[in-house]
Design an enzyme around this catalytic site. Structure first.
Site, PDB file in Angstrom:
ATOM      1  N   ASP A  63     109.351 -15.502  54.091  1.00  0.00           N
ATOM      2  CA  ASP A  63     109.352 -16.963  54.113  1.00  0.00           C
ATOM      3  C   ASP A  63     107.898 -17.402  54.109  1.00  0.00           C
ATOM      4  O   ASP A  63     107.133 -17.049  55.012  1.00  0.00           O
ATOM      5  CB  ASP A  63     110.058 -17.444  55.388  1.00  0.00           C
ATOM      6  CG  ASP A  63     110.089 -18.959  55.541  1.00  0.00           C
ATOM      7  OD1 ASP A  63     109.448 -19.672  54.743  1.00  0.00           O
ATOM      8  OD2 ASP A  63     110.765 -19.430  56.478  1.00  0.00           O
ATOM      9  N   TYR A 155     109.867 -34.601  49.377  1.00  0.00           N
ATOM     10  CA  TYR A 155     109.430 -33.718  48.302  1.00  0.00           C
ATOM     11  C   TYR A 155     108.159 -34.244  47.623  1.00  0.00           C
ATOM     12  O   TYR A 155     107.165 -33.520  47.479  1.00  0.00           O
ATOM     13  CB  TYR A 155     110.554 -33.585  47.276  1.00  0.00           C
ATOM     14  CG  TYR A 155     110.212 -32.709  46.093  1.00  0.00           C
ATOM     15  CD1 TYR A 155     110.158 -31.325  46.222  1.00  0.00           C
ATOM     16  CD2 TYR A 155     109.955 -33.266  44.837  1.00  0.00           C
ATOM     17  CE1 TYR A 155     109.855 -30.520  45.137  1.00  0.00           C
ATOM     18  CE2 TYR A 155     109.656 -32.464  43.745  1.00  0.00           C
ATOM     19  CZ  TYR A 155     109.606 -31.097  43.907  1.00  0.00           C
ATOM     20  OH  TYR A 155     109.295 -30.305  42.833  1.00  0.00           O
ATOM     21  N   LYS A 159     104.317 -32.556  47.629  1.00  0.00           N
ATOM     22  CA  LYS A 159     103.655 -32.136  46.395  1.00  0.00           C
ATOM     23  C   LYS A 159     102.339 -32.901  46.179  1.00  0.00           C
ATOM     24  O   LYS A 159     101.379 -32.348  45.630  1.00  0.00           O
ATOM     25  CB  LYS A 159     104.595 -32.321  45.208  1.00  0.00           C
ATOM     26  CG  LYS A 159     105.791 -31.373  45.222  1.00  0.00           C
ATOM     27  CD  LYS A 159     105.367 -29.916  45.139  1.00  0.00           C
ATOM     28  CE  LYS A 159     106.546 -28.983  44.937  1.00  0.00           C
ATOM     29  NZ  LYS A 159     106.137 -27.569  44.797  1.00  0.00           N
ATOM     30  N   VAL A 188     112.268 -29.665  33.828  1.00  0.00           N
ATOM     31  CA  VAL A 188     112.310 -28.328  33.235  1.00  0.00           C
ATOM     32  C   VAL A 188     113.742 -27.814  33.320  1.00  0.00           C
ATOM     33  O   VAL A 188     114.463 -28.083  34.286  1.00  0.00           O
ATOM     34  CB  VAL A 188     111.358 -27.363  33.980  1.00  0.00           C
ATOM     35  CG1 VAL A 188     111.433 -25.954  33.389  1.00  0.00           C
ATOM     36  CG2 VAL A 188     109.925 -27.887  33.920  1.00  0.00           C
TER      37      VAL A 188
END
Length: 263
Positions: A63, A155, A159, A188
């Site tokens: 992890d 998220y 980032k 993607v």
């Protein structure tokens, strides 16, 4: 004492599937030894077995948010290959939920994996790269690092933090001969995208991407390998959006704004 491999060595996190596995395959094709690290042990072992190149690959179950596990994984890679030339911080998770529904535990886990993970892995990698004159690190950020969007509070923020961390790393590690850059994927064709992107969302993306298609995992791998290669020898502290022009359009997705569907 470990005898360094005559081949260059890359370590890729989140390498059991998707972009990470595509990156690992690209490094192998270019003659590297590759250590593949992932938290999903069974999938990792199956993916490494499918590569069918045991002499040049190493599976590392860890992890990235666990400092002790990261240290042990990098020590194992050093013991096996004797050097490290490239690190790709690809491991990441996403919670696609409205702000008011995102729990503190979900927020923290996203930050731990997406931001603390690259910090820990880079700390572990830099001394190994320094031993052989330097190397290259690529962090996989996201278009969500560059623009806000629905359902991406945790998220997108993680980032964006990784995008700035890329610059911090680049400035501090340059004296060790280590270049650090980032690749920001747009939409993607990954397993996750296929699972959560509804037909309406896919149509929105096609409408707002100038190249009018999703990217391929191999296209991301090409960009990552370029930034790790000697051809990028004077490039550091940069983020390359591999997104078909999506970020340049500056237009949100109407389906997400309209009904709050997953994206």
């Amino acid at each position: 004492m470990t005898t360094p491999s005559p081949r260059k060595v890359a370590l890729v996190t989140g390498a059991a599937r998707g972009i990470g596995l595509a990156v690992a395959k690209r490094f192998l094709a270019e003659g590297y030894n590759v250590a593949l690290l992932d938290i999903e042990n069974d999938l990792l072992r199956a993916s490494v077995a499918a590569l069918n190149d045991p002499a040049n690959t190493l599976a590392l179950h860890a992890d990235v948010a666990d400092a002790a596990a990261v240290a042990a994984a990098f020590a194992a890679a050093q013991a096996r290959f004797g050097r490290l030339d490239a690190l790709v911080n690809n491991a990441g998770i996403a919670v696609f939920k409205p702000l008011l529904d995102t729990t503190q535990a979900e927020w923290q886990r996203v930050m731990d994996v997406n931001l603390t993970g690259p910090f820990l892995c880079t700390q572990a990698a830099a001394p190994l790269m320094r031993e052989h004159g330097g190397g290259a690190i690529v962090n996989i950020t996201s278009i969500s690092a560059l623009r806000a969007s629905t359902l991406r509070t945790a998220y997108g923020t993680s980032k964006a933090g990784l995008a700035h961390l890329t610059k911090q790393f680049a400035v501090e590690l340059a004296t060790l001969g280590i270049r650090v850059n980032a690749v920001a994927p747009g939409p993607v064709e990954t397993a996750m995208a296929k699972a959560v992107h509804t037909p309406a969302i896919r149509a929105d993306y096609h409408d707002t991407i100038p190249l009018n298609r999703y990217g391929g995992e191999d296209e991301l791998a090409d960009a990552v390998f370029f930034l790790c290669s000697p051809r990028a020898s004077y490039i550091t502290g940069q983020m390359l959006a591999v997104d078909g022009g999506f970020e340049a359009t500056g237009i949100g997705l109407p389906t997400l704004r309209r009904d709050g569907s997953n994206g």
